[in-house]
Design an enzyme around this catalytic site. Structure first.
Site, short mmCIF file in Angstrom:
data_model
loop_
_atom_site.label_atom_id
_atom_site.label_comp_id
_atom_site.label_asym_id
_atom_site.label_seq_id
_atom_site.Cartn_x
_atom_site.Cartn_y
_atom_site.Cartn_z
N GLU A 165 0.81 -1.22 0.00
CA GLU A 165 0.00 0.00 0.00
C GLU A 165 0.85 1.27 0.00
O GLU A 165 0.82 2.06 0.97
CB GLU A 165 -0.94 0.00 1.21
CG GLU A 165 -1.90 -1.17 1.23
CD GLU A 165 -2.88 -1.14 2.40
OE1 GLU A 165 -2.82 -0.22 3.22
OE2 GLU A 165 -3.72 -2.05 2.47
N GLU A 366 -4.97 -8.64 0.91
CA GLU A 366 -5.60 -8.30 2.20
C GLU A 366 -7.08 -8.07 1.99
O GLU A 366 -7.50 -7.41 1.03
CB GLU A 366 -5.04 -7.00 2.80
CG GLU A 366 -3.72 -7.11 3.47
CD GLU A 366 -3.25 -5.78 4.06
OE1 GLU A 366 -4.08 -4.94 4.47
OE2 GLU A 366 -2.02 -5.60 4.09
O1 IFM Z 1 -3.83 -2.88 9.33
C1 IFM Z 1 -3.82 -2.41 8.03
C2 IFM Z 1 -2.65 -2.98 7.26
O2 IFM Z 1 -1.44 -2.71 7.87
C3 IFM Z 1 -2.61 -2.42 5.86
N1 IFM Z 1 -3.88 -2.57 5.21
C4 IFM Z 1 -5.05 -2.16 5.92
C5 IFM Z 1 -5.09 -2.79 7.30
C6 IFM Z 1 -6.35 -2.35 8.06
O3 IFM Z 1 -6.37 -0.97 8.21
#
Ligand code: IFM
Length: 462
Positions: A165, A366
């Protein structure tokens, strides 16, 4: 609609070093920007830090056993840069690497595929002191670190992600300042985005050079599923503007070798982009083996109006949007993060990249939700809302598979409750509950549900 997931589908869970490891001062690890930020009064909820986190550094064996009991096929974790290469320069730390080596061996011994992320936001403090991501040099430092990591672990780890990200690193870290290092400077945020892109390209090359034949290189983005509130040209333009800043600023150079022309125009009052040097786009457009997509919730925007909320008050993560774009809450149920539950956003993104990057496999690196989970009197943790969230999003993945998307895997965020950045420990994303006093791990209902899904490759009928 496809009913079953493919037999070789990669089923996993994800975490990140600073969010779970703890052991902040052990074995030669130096502070990262998140250590500095979380120890600065007022930056995180209740002053929470990752000093101990879930103590995974010391409970690695227990955690891998738990993953094996749940039947995970893969585990996506990140390497802590300041643990592997303290200060961000020079040789690797043998003790730091030993931890990841042991983790990887444990995973492989249990038949779990390790997926290593090189950068999940924990820049060594010394590199921030030298300019951080707005400085070009940081991208070169990242390439050296990538090389060290791949040389040390590449014989055992086949799947590598360069960045997690980068939008958050650039725009929350240097734009709105709600993430480390907490700077609020639009131009610095755009520079940071470019140098993260460059780091990805240089890092991907360094990985390839050090990985034996079969290594695979991914990047993990959090592209926004941006919707216009209405179909008016003004609202559609707001959607275009946010899409450029959230997604195409990364996919443009990474997949097509150029920044989108509209992004350069939209941000012309902030920067002339002269920090992009001849040759950079070719470096950034390095062939990927798969694209990692993180998705949680959609973004709804409209043209700014006098009475709609706009990022006009205070620093914003959206350079060039102030006074032009208003952000709205999407309708529907919300998670504890106040994020709307809307799995069509995930479907839309998977189909978008199927169209825009034909032939490039996709991985959901994710997806998950935070809820206020509490153990009941018997110690069990029931989280039916998370089960419903996961069910709906996995259905969206199945639908995309049925419509031709080449989705190779799904990683639930997160294996464990953990340090949710500026929210500290107040938001629980884990399928495994962590008692932060005793550090006891308790699989929630969702963990048992997920274990069944990945065992059968099928979603239970709702
Ligand atoms: O916890 C975060 C993660 O580190 C990166 N993506 C989003 C998740 C939830 O906010």
């Amino acid at each position: 609609m496809t009913v079953n997931f493919p037999p070789d589908f990669l089923w996993g869970a994800a975490t990140a070093a600073y969010q779970i490891e703890g052991a902040a001062h052990e074995d030669g690890r130096t502070p990262s920007i998140w250590d500095v930020f979380s120890h600065t009064p007022g930056r995180t909820r209740g002053g929470d830090t990752g000093d101990i986190a879930t103590d995974h550094y010391h409970r690695r064996r227990e955690d891998v056993r738990l993953m094996a009991e749940l039947g995970l096929g893969a585990y996506r974790f990140s390497l802590s840069w300041p643990r592997v290469q303290p200060t961000g320069r020079g040789p690797a730390s043998r003790r730091g690497l030993d931890f990841y080596r042991a983790l990887v061996e444990d995973l492989l011994a249990h038949g779990i595929t390790p997926v290593a992320t090189l950068y999940h936001w924990d820049l060594p403090r010394e590199l921030e002191d030298a300019g951080g991501w707005p400085a070009r040099e940081t991208a070169h430092r990242f390439a050296d670190y990538a090389h060290l990591a791949a040389e040390a672990l590449g014989d055992r780890v086949e799947l590598w992600t360069t960045l997690n990200e980068p939008w958050c690193s650039a725009f929350l870290g240097y734009g709105s300042g709600v993430h480390a290092p907490g700077r609020t400077d639009d131009e610095a945020a755009l520079r940071a985005a470019h140098h993260l892109n460059l780091a990805h390209g240089l890092g991907a090359r360094a990985l390839r050079a050090a990985l034996p034949g079969g290594g695979k290189v991914l990047v993990t983005l959090n592209p926004a599923a941006v919707r216009a509130r209405t179909e008016t040209p003004e609202d559609r333009d707001a959607q275009r503007r946010v899409d450029a800043l959230a997604t195409r600023i990364f996919t443009g150079p990474m997949l097509r070798g150029a920044y989108p022309a509209d992004l350069l125009t939209d941000t012309a009052a902030i920067t002339d982009w002269s920090f992009v040097r001849t040759g950079d786009p070719d470096i950034i457009k390095h062939p990927l083996d798969a694209l990692g997509i993180n998705y949680y919730a959609p973004t709804v925007v409209s043209a700014a109006t006098d009475n709609a909320p706009s990022p006009a008050d205070g620093p914003s993560p959206w350079p060039g949007c102030t006074g032009r774009v208003a952000f709205h809450q999407a309708p529907g149920k919300r998670t504890a993060m106040d994020w709307t539950v809307d799995p069509t956003g995930l479907y839309d993104l998977l189909m978008r990249f199927t169209r825009e990057a034909p032939g490039l496999p996709l991985v959901v690196t994710e997806n998950g939700a935070a809820y206020d989970d509490k153990p009941d009197a018997d110690g069990a943790v029931h989280d039916p809302e998370r089960v419903a969230y996961l069910h709906a999003h996995l259905e969206a993945v199945l639908r995309a598979l049925g419509d031709g998307a080449d989705v190779r895997g799904y990683f639930l965020w997160s294996l464990l409750d953990n340090f949710e950045w500026a929210h500290g420990y107040s938001k629980r994303f884990g399928m495994v509950h962590v008692d932060y006093t005793t550090l006891t791990r308790t699989p929630k209902t969702s963990a048992h549900w997920y274990a069944k899904v990945l065992r059968t490759g099928q979603l239970p009928t709702a």
